[in-house]
Design a protein around this motif. Structure first.
Motif, PDB file in Angstrom:
ATOM      1  N   GLU A 208       0.824  -1.210   0.000  1.00 32.54           N
ATOM      2  CA  GLU A 208       0.000   0.000   0.000  1.00 32.54           C
ATOM      3  C   GLU A 208       0.856   1.258   0.000  1.00 32.54           C
ATOM      4  OE1 GLU A 208      -2.966  -0.082   3.042  1.00 32.54           O
ATOM      5  OE2 GLU A 208      -4.211  -1.531   1.951  1.00 32.54           O
ATOM      6  N   MET A 209       2.031   1.191   0.627  1.00 36.84           N
ATOM      7  CA  MET A 209       2.929   2.344   0.641  1.00 36.84           C
ATOM      8  C   MET A 209       3.319   2.773  -0.773  1.00 36.84           C
ATOM      9  SD  MET A 209       5.680   1.569   3.667  1.00 36.84           S
ATOM     10  CE  MET A 209       5.202   1.226   5.349  1.00 36.84           C
ATOM     11  N   VAL A 210       3.696   1.795  -1.593  1.00 31.26           N
ATOM     12  CA  VAL A 210       4.202   2.118  -2.922  1.00 31.26           C
ATOM     13  C   VAL A 210       3.104   2.704  -3.805  1.00 31.26           C
ATOM     14  CG1 VAL A 210       3.792  -0.145  -3.991  1.00 31.26           C
ATOM     15  CG2 VAL A 210       5.708   1.272  -4.773  1.00 31.26           C
ATOM     16  N   VAL A 211       1.862   2.300  -3.571  1.00 32.90           N
ATOM     17  CA  VAL A 211       0.739   2.862  -4.329  1.00 32.90           C
ATOM     18  C   VAL A 211       0.412   4.261  -3.840  1.00 32.90           C
ATOM     19  CG1 VAL A 211      -1.736   2.626  -4.791  1.00 32.90           C
ATOM     20  CG2 VAL A 211      -0.241   0.631  -4.927  1.00 32.90           C
ATOM     21  N   GLU A 212       0.502   4.460  -2.545  1.00 34.24           N
ATOM     22  CA  GLU A 212       0.181   5.768  -1.955  1.00 34.24           C
ATOM     23  C   GLU A 212       1.231   6.817  -2.297  1.00 34.24           C
ATOM     24  OE1 GLU A 212      -0.351   7.760   2.505  1.00 34.24           O
ATOM     25  OE2 GLU A 212      -0.239   5.572   2.265  1.00 34.24           O
ATOM     26  N   ARG A 213       2.494   6.402  -2.341  1.00 35.53           N
ATOM     27  CA  ARG A 213       3.589   7.373  -2.455  1.00 35.53           C
ATOM     28  C   ARG A 213       4.102   7.579  -3.877  1.00 35.53           C
ATOM     29  NH1 ARG A 213       7.595   5.537   2.536  1.00 35.53           N
ATOM     30  NH2 ARG A 213       6.033   5.515   4.202  1.00 35.53           N
ATOM     31  N   THR A 214       3.799   6.665  -4.782  1.00 37.13           N
ATOM     32  CA  THR A 214       4.385   6.730  -6.123  1.00 37.13           C
ATOM     33  C   THR A 214       3.322   6.584  -7.208  1.00 37.13           C
ATOM     34  OG1 THR A 214       4.750   4.358  -6.542  1.00 37.13           O
ATOM     35  CG2 THR A 214       6.337   5.472  -5.112  1.00 37.13           C
ATOM     36  N   LYS A 215       3.784   6.652  -8.442  1.00 33.69           N
ATOM     37  CA  LYS A 215       2.906   6.465  -9.597  1.00 33.69           C
ATOM     38  C   LYS A 215       3.118   5.083 -10.222  1.00 33.69           C
ATOM     39  CE  LYS A 215       2.681  11.395 -10.699  1.00 33.69           C
ATOM     40  NZ  LYS A 215       2.926  12.448 -11.728  1.00 33.69           N
ATOM     41  N   LEU A 216       3.393   4.098  -9.366  1.00 32.52           N
ATOM     42  CA  LEU A 216       3.652   2.750  -9.878  1.00 32.52           C
ATOM     43  C   LEU A 216       2.421   2.170 -10.566  1.00 32.52           C
ATOM     44  CD1 LEU A 216       5.530   0.332 -10.197  1.00 32.52           C
ATOM     45  CD2 LEU A 216       4.784  -0.472  -7.939  1.00 32.52           C
ATOM     46  N   LEU A 217       1.231   2.377  -9.995  1.00 34.20           N
ATOM     47  CA  LEU A 217       0.024   1.837 -10.624  1.00 34.20           C
ATOM     48  C   LEU A 217      -0.128   2.365 -12.047  1.00 34.20           C
ATOM     49  CD1 LEU A 217      -2.878   1.774  -7.989  1.00 34.20           C
ATOM     50  CD2 LEU A 217      -1.585  -0.145  -8.932  1.00 34.20           C
ATOM     51  N   LYS A 218       0.126   3.639 -12.225  1.00 31.59           N
ATOM     52  CA  LYS A 218       0.021   4.239 -13.564  1.00 31.59           C
ATOM     53  C   LYS A 218       1.002   3.579 -14.521  1.00 31.59           C
ATOM     54  CE  LYS A 218       0.350   8.669 -16.004  1.00 31.59           C
ATOM     55  NZ  LYS A 218       0.609  10.126 -15.860  1.00 31.59           N
ATOM     56  N   TRP A 219       2.231   3.347 -14.048  1.00 34.63           N
ATOM     57  CA  TRP A 219       3.238   2.707 -14.910  1.00 34.63           C
ATOM     58  C   TRP A 219       2.816   1.285 -15.252  1.00 34.63           C
ATOM     59  CZ3 TRP A 219       6.276  -1.569 -15.073  1.00 34.63           C
ATOM     60  CH2 TRP A 219       7.324  -1.577 -15.992  1.00 34.63           C
ATOM     61  N   LEU A 220       2.317   0.546 -14.275  1.00 32.74           N
ATOM     62  CA  LEU A 220       1.909  -0.836 -14.513  1.00 32.74           C
ATOM     63  C   LEU A 220       0.766  -0.919 -15.509  1.00 32.74           C
ATOM     64  CD1 LEU A 220       2.044  -2.191 -10.837  1.00 32.74           C
ATOM     65  CD2 LEU A 220       3.639  -2.739 -12.688  1.00 32.74           C
ATOM     66  N   LEU A 221      -0.210  -0.022 -15.384  1.00 35.51           N
ATOM     67  CA  LEU A 221      -1.323  -0.002 -16.341  1.00 35.51           C
ATOM     68  C   LEU A 221      -0.816   0.301 -17.747  1.00 35.51           C
ATOM     69  CD1 LEU A 221      -4.278   1.787 -14.493  1.00 35.51           C
ATOM     70  CD2 LEU A 221      -4.038  -0.640 -15.039  1.00 35.51           C
ATOM     71  N   GLY A 222       0.126   1.242 -17.833  1.00 31.82           N
ATOM     72  CA  GLY A 222       0.698   1.566 -19.143  1.00 31.82           C
ATOM     73  C   GLY A 222       1.405   0.383 -19.765  1.00 31.82           C
ATOM     74  N   LYS A 223       2.101  -0.396 -18.938  1.00 27.82           N
ATOM     75  CA  LYS A 223       2.812  -1.576 -19.448  1.00 27.82           C
ATOM     76  C   LYS A 223       1.832  -2.642 -19.907  1.00 27.82           C
ATOM     77  CE  LYS A 223       6.580  -3.745 -20.357  1.00 27.82           C
ATOM     78  NZ  LYS A 223       7.459  -3.260 -21.434  1.00 27.82           N
ATOM     79  N   ILE A 224       0.741  -2.824 -19.162  1.00 30.89           N
ATOM     80  CA  ILE A 224      -0.247  -3.837 -19.514  1.00 30.89           C
ATOM     81  C   ILE A 224      -0.984  -3.479 -20.806  1.00 30.89           C
ATOM     82  CG2 ILE A 224      -2.475  -4.783 -18.751  1.00 30.89           C
ATOM     83  CD1 ILE A 224      -1.318  -4.778 -15.914  1.00 30.89           C
TER      84      ILE A 224
END
Length: 494
Positions: A208-224
């Motif tokens: 949950e930290m990495v989702v709250e603090r970064t834009k990792l979800l956005k990057w993962l969606l872009g990769k998918i």
């Protein structure tokens, strides 16, 4: 940007020149190469030291000196890459040397106390991406699951220090500047995701930290979203599943980011074709895992229906490709405790494709009648099939229960919850679902179906109490099952 690019190319050219110069003599090329490799091996062997606190301090001190030299050289000659290329190579070599620390995880607390972590992590933002890639590789080595597995305390000390020094933010920032075309940078992408996974393994709250603090979800969606398959797309799907599986917050956030639609588009590519290899098949399974996790919050079920997810799953089922079973599973999650999805399933003629196993959402009206009518077709053949499955899974659960009861306490200590989970794995969950369906059919007051159920139970020398006991077994865990059980008990005895 142009200056940064020239720094990168300058450093890379310098490395190439060193290798080229070592074999540029007008002698036999193979002999030169052999000699060069032999010297390199001898040099590496002669520099091997015992990994202890003294060695750690020596490595950290040497690294800090090279880092200081590189900073000074870049400040003094900001527009002359050739003037700081040597310091860049030396810094690269020091980072490579630090990888030896992965062989002594018991020293991680000392590494933290020496305050080396901030210096290492700051290099993730180094202008030369090669240096940042070195750091990513180092972090992946230090946090490797196999290394940390038997070193809980040192692992936590390292992970806590990394997080306190913004490793999540720095890793994801660097991730966004890595290219999908450069082999070294592609490897760094993979190592970045591996490091994040390792951090979550040691400290689950990181998900949950990495989702709250970064834009990792956005990057993962872009990769998918990318149509072409590669190992990093596969890993991205796996990391996304890890982030979603135990976090309602992450599930809700991804739903707000149009994640349901993105995942539907990703799995839609396989509606009429199978994955080309096992890795791609694993990615597809990961994508469906993500979709099922995403369908836990009610608002995402609504998004699924609006995005025509029910229709897509039915299309996938009709094609009978490898995603068939996963599509059924996604429908299960979508329709559980969400009647609109159940109604959409009936309205778009889903019953013709896969006879509904999910009755709880259809409460009344013509849709329910259409569903129930399926059970009386062809002389109640579907009820016969239900009872056949009921007996099959009942036998499995009975055998597992007997096995657990016969275990000696000295052989295996387990509590009741562990035993219950083992029975679920052996088929109890499926048996409960079948019992729910039979209870629904009995409570429908359709005389033909009730007579068929009565006949089949008598043939198996069973009564309704056997089915009621199955429902009762899970009554404390499911309000809906309690309701079905009470309804079933209220009717006349078979």
């Amino acid at each position: 940007m142009e200056v940064a690019d020239s720094w990168n190319h300058g450093a890379k050219r310098k490395r190439h020149e060193i290798v080229s110069n070592s074999s540029s003599q007008p002698l036999d090329a193979s002999n030169d190469i052999d000699l060069f490799l032999l010297e390199a091996v001898e040099k590496s062997q002669s520099s091997v030291e015992v990994l202890d606190l003294r060695t750690l301090k020596k490595l950290v001190l040497s690294f800090e000196r090279r880092l200081k030299d590189n900073i000074a050289a870049r400040l003094k000659y900001p527009n002359q890459p050739d003037r700081f290329a040597d310091s860049e190579l030396e810094l690269h070599e020091e980072l490579q040397k630090l990888k030896v620390l992965a062989g002594g995880p018991e020293l991680y607390p000392e590494l933290v106390s020496l305050n080396a972590i901030p210096s290492i992590l700051n290099l993730l933002g180094h202008e030369n991406t090669d240096i940042a890639i070195d750091v990513v590789q180092l972090l992946q080595d230090l946090t490797d699951e196999d290394i940390l597995e038997d070193n809980d305390e040192p692992a936590r000390a390292l992970v806590d220090a990394l997080i306190e020094n913004n490793v999540l933010e720095l890793l994801v920032q660097n991730l966004h500047r890595l290219s999908d075309t450069d082999p070294d940078e592609m490897a760094a992408v993979y190592n970045t995701l591996a490091t994040i996974e390792n951090l979550i393994e040691v400290k689950p709250a990181v998900a949950e930290m990495v989702v709250e603090r970064t834009k990792l979800l956005k990057w993962l969606l872009g990769k998918i979203k990318v149509r072409e398959f590669d190992s990093n797309k596969q890993y991205a799907s796996e990391i996304l599943a890890i982030l979603l599986q135990n976090s309602s917050e992450n599930q809700k956030k991804l739903g707000q980011m149009n994640g349901v639609d993105v995942l539907l588009q990703a799995v839609a590519m396989y509606k009429s074709k199978d994955p080309k290899n096992p890795d791609e098949a694993e990615m597809l399974e990961n994508l469906f895992d993500c979709l099922c996790c995403l369908l836990m919050p009610l608002e995402n079920k609504e998004r699924f229906v609006k995005a025509e997810g029910v229709e897509l799953m039915i299309i996938i089922m009709k094609q009978k490709k490898s995603a068939y079973g996963s599509a059924i599973r996604a429908l299960d999650f979508a329709m559980t405790k969400y009647p609109p999805a159940c109604e959409r399933f009936v309205d778009v003629l889903g019953l013709k494709t896969a006879f509904a196993a999910f009755m709880g959402g259809i409460l009344r009206g013509s849709r329910r009648e259409r569903l129930l009518s399926k059970f009386v077709e062809n002389e109640c053949e579907k009820i016969d099939r239900l009872m056949e499955l009921y007996m099959r899974y009942s036998d499995r659960v009975k055998a597992e229960t007997e096995r657990l009861n016969n275990l000696e306490f000295d052989d295996l200590e387990m509590d009741e919850e562990e035993k219950y989970n083992m029975k679920l794995e052996s088929g109890l969950y499926t048996l409960q679902l079948i019992a729910v369906i039979l209870g629904h059919l009995w409570c429908s007051e359709n005389h033909q179906m009730k007579a068929r159920i009565e006949l089949l139970l008598k043939q198996q020398k069973l009564t309704k109490n056997h089915i009621k006991d199955i429902l009762q077994d899970d009554a404390s865990k499911s309000v809906s099952l309690v309701s079905h059980m009470l309804k079933f008990d209220a009717v006349s005895t078979i």
